[in-house]
Design a protein around this motif. Structure first.
Motif, short mmCIF file in Angstrom:
data_model
loop_
_atom_site.label_atom_id
_atom_site.label_comp_id
_atom_site.label_asym_id
_atom_site.label_seq_id
_atom_site.Cartn_x
_atom_site.Cartn_y
_atom_site.Cartn_z
N PRO A 24 0.83 -1.21 0.00
CA PRO A 24 0.00 0.00 0.00
C PRO A 24 0.86 1.25 0.00
O PRO A 24 2.01 1.23 0.44
CB PRO A 24 -0.80 -0.12 1.30
N GLN A 25 0.31 2.31 -0.52
CA GLN A 25 0.98 3.61 -0.52
C GLN A 25 0.28 4.49 0.51
O GLN A 25 -0.94 4.43 0.66
CB GLN A 25 0.90 4.26 -1.91
N VAL A 26 1.03 5.33 1.21
CA VAL A 26 0.45 6.18 2.25
C VAL A 26 -0.60 7.12 1.66
O VAL A 26 -1.57 7.48 2.35
CB VAL A 26 1.55 6.92 3.04
N SER A 27 -0.47 7.49 0.41
CA SER A 27 -1.44 8.39 -0.23
C SER A 27 -2.85 7.80 -0.27
O SER A 27 -3.83 8.53 -0.38
CB SER A 27 -0.98 8.76 -1.64
N MET A 28 -2.96 6.47 -0.15
CA MET A 28 -4.28 5.82 -0.12
C MET A 28 -5.12 6.29 1.07
O MET A 28 -6.33 6.17 1.05
CB MET A 28 -4.12 4.29 -0.03
N TYR A 29 -4.46 6.80 2.09
CA TYR A 29 -5.15 7.18 3.33
C TYR A 29 -5.35 8.69 3.46
O TYR A 29 -5.76 9.17 4.51
CB TYR A 29 -4.35 6.65 4.53
N ALA A 30 -5.10 9.43 2.40
CA ALA A 30 -5.14 10.89 2.44
C ALA A 30 -6.47 11.45 2.92
O ALA A 30 -6.51 12.50 3.57
CB ALA A 30 -4.78 11.47 1.08
N GLY A 121 9.87 8.67 6.66
CA GLY A 121 8.46 8.58 7.00
C GLY A 121 7.62 9.46 6.10
O GLY A 121 7.98 10.61 5.84
N LEU A 122 6.52 8.90 5.62
CA LEU A 122 5.55 9.64 4.81
C LEU A 122 4.21 9.57 5.51
O LEU A 122 3.79 8.51 5.97
CB LEU A 122 5.44 9.04 3.41
N MET A 123 3.52 10.70 5.57
CA MET A 123 2.27 10.81 6.30
C MET A 123 1.18 11.37 5.38
O MET A 123 1.44 12.28 4.61
CB MET A 123 2.50 11.75 7.49
N ALA A 124 -0.01 10.79 5.47
CA ALA A 124 -1.18 11.31 4.75
C ALA A 124 -2.43 10.86 5.49
O ALA A 124 -2.52 9.72 5.94
CB ALA A 124 -1.21 10.80 3.31
N ASN A 126 -4.81 9.78 8.10
CA ASN A 126 -4.60 9.27 9.46
C ASN A 126 -3.39 8.33 9.55
O ASN A 126 -3.18 7.70 10.58
CB ASN A 126 -5.84 8.53 9.95
N ALA A 127 -2.59 8.21 8.48
CA ALA A 127 -1.55 7.19 8.43
C ALA A 127 -0.14 7.76 8.30
O ALA A 127 0.06 8.83 7.72
CB ALA A 127 -1.82 6.25 7.25
N LEU A 128 0.79 7.01 8.84
CA LEU A 128 2.21 7.30 8.72
C LEU A 128 2.92 6.00 8.39
O LEU A 128 2.67 4.97 9.03
CB LEU A 128 2.77 7.86 10.03
N ASN A 129 3.78 6.00 7.38
CA ASN A 129 4.55 4.83 7.01
C ASN A 129 6.03 5.15 7.16
O ASN A 129 6.55 6.07 6.54
CB ASN A 129 4.25 4.43 5.56
#
Length: 182
Positions: A24-30, A121-124, A126-129
């Motif tokens: 999954p990509q963090v952008s999915m949770y934007a 770390g990438l955040m979007a 509610n998520a942070l990866n």
């Protein structure tokens, strides 16, 4: 024998490539709510309870973490310190101090004494990866293990964390944590 080896090797390579594409990509949770503000959530004292499961899903270690977190502005960038004390079910303890730097909106780097290089770390939403390599001591030997670490903010007090561990692309196990902000 040689004729069987090449197709098997090609099949294995294809599976590894396809497996890498499915992350999954963090952008999915934007658009997910509540929106995570790392500097707000990781500020003050946070308790976490976790388990480590091996690749057979057996719980091999339980632990508690008490984290004291704070942020300052240095050279126009937000810099955080996460001072973590680990208490394991076998009676052992560990300390890790993270230094996090926001390099751009939603983009962080992190360092700690047992992190090889730095974490990204990438955040979007509610998520942070986080992705990083940890120097992990096991029975007197230190292994460099890759972490694919996902954090999901549930509300202003609770965050769930799942981190998959691998070495040379081989899944080793998973760390699961529940954070609770005091």
């Amino acid at each position: 024998m040689k004729s069987l080896f090449r197709p098997a090797l090609l099949c294995l390579a294809t599976l590894l490539i396809l497996g890498g594409c499915s992350s999954p990509q963090v952008s999915m949770y934007a658009k997910e709510k509540p929106t995570l503000d790392l500097t707000s959530y990781f500020n003050g004292t946070i308790d976490a309870y976790g388990i480590f499961t091996n690749r057979s899903n057996e719980v091999v270690k339980r632990f508690k973490v008490v984290m004291k977190a704070s942020w300052v502005v240095k050279d126009g960038k937000r810099v955080g310190t996460l001072d973590e004390d680990f208490f394991y079910s076998d009676g052992t303890t560990q300390k890790r101090i993270w230094t996090l730097t926001e390099t751009a909106p939603g983009v962080f780097t992190g360092t700690a004494d047992d992190v090889v290089g730095s974490a990204t770390g990438l955040m979007a939403g509610n998520a942070l990866n986080w992705k990083y390599t940890l120097a992990l001591p096991v029975d007197g030997t230190v292994y460099n293990v890759q972490f694919d670490d996902w954090m999901y903010l549930m509300d202003d007090k609770v965050m769930i964390n799942r981190a998959q561990m691998s070495k040379f692309g081989i899944y080793l196990g998973e760390v699961t944590l529940a954070f609770y902000k005091r």
